[in-house]
Design a protein around this motif. Sequence first.
Motif: not given
Length: 271
Positions: A99-102, A148-162
């Motif tokens: 389900v895309s952001m659009a 912080a929510m998702f760090v509570a259950v592991g590691k996070t990676l913020w992506l540059a684009n969808e």
Amino acid sequence: MKKVAFIGAGNMNRCILIGMVKAGFDAALITVTNPSPEKRVALANDYGVNQSADNIEAAKQADIIILGVKPHLIKTVCQQLADAMDISDKCFVSVAAGVSMAQMRSVLGEQAGLVRCMPNTPSQLGVGMAGLFADDSVSDESKAFIDAMFVAVGKTLWLANEAEIDNLITVSGSGPAYFFAFMEAMQKQAMAFGFDQQTAREMVQQTALGAAQMVIENPESIATLRENVTSKGGTTQAALNTFFDGGLTDLVAKAMINCKKRAEEMTESNN
């Protein structure tokens, strides 16, 4: 602290919620909804969070709304919430594949904050890997809280684009199943050699755990770690030659490409 509403009490929402509480988030500021009472009541009893059958009332009280319903229901739920309240001060986080952001924007409009997240099932144990993408609608404060929510259950990676979400699905989203399939095959052959089912499983799972831990704790490339275990002309080389002669590298690539194609098809079918 921000108030959080979990729309849906399925496995992914459940593990994120539990991880938050264990990490010290205030349970009194967390609400979980679900059509049937069993899962939401159990979470309320076990972790002290609020529970409700009413998505709208829960969302009205929340700053962050976690959409954990099945992909084909995402737009319907978004429409219900958008019709019932002012959502301009809300931030929606979707953990649904395909389900895309659009597609969500077509219902929510442009004012609400919107984040797509793809966690994985090891989040249930606090060792998950979540990829996230936020557009310009999301404040730095909200991004920090969601991280912080998702760090509570592991590691996070913020992506540059969808678009990178579909790439990430092929690695961490679906990846646990790849390893399970390989472990299953090893267990089956160990049993063929005469080990009982439980002994075969223990050998396989401990070997997999040890290999993963070696990758985590060593700076060398994964290729170097493989080479360090492989004596020239030895038993490991005999096994690896079989894998490589059988096209293992190409097979893995093909599998991941097909995984990505399916993710893209799912997004198209939800248009």
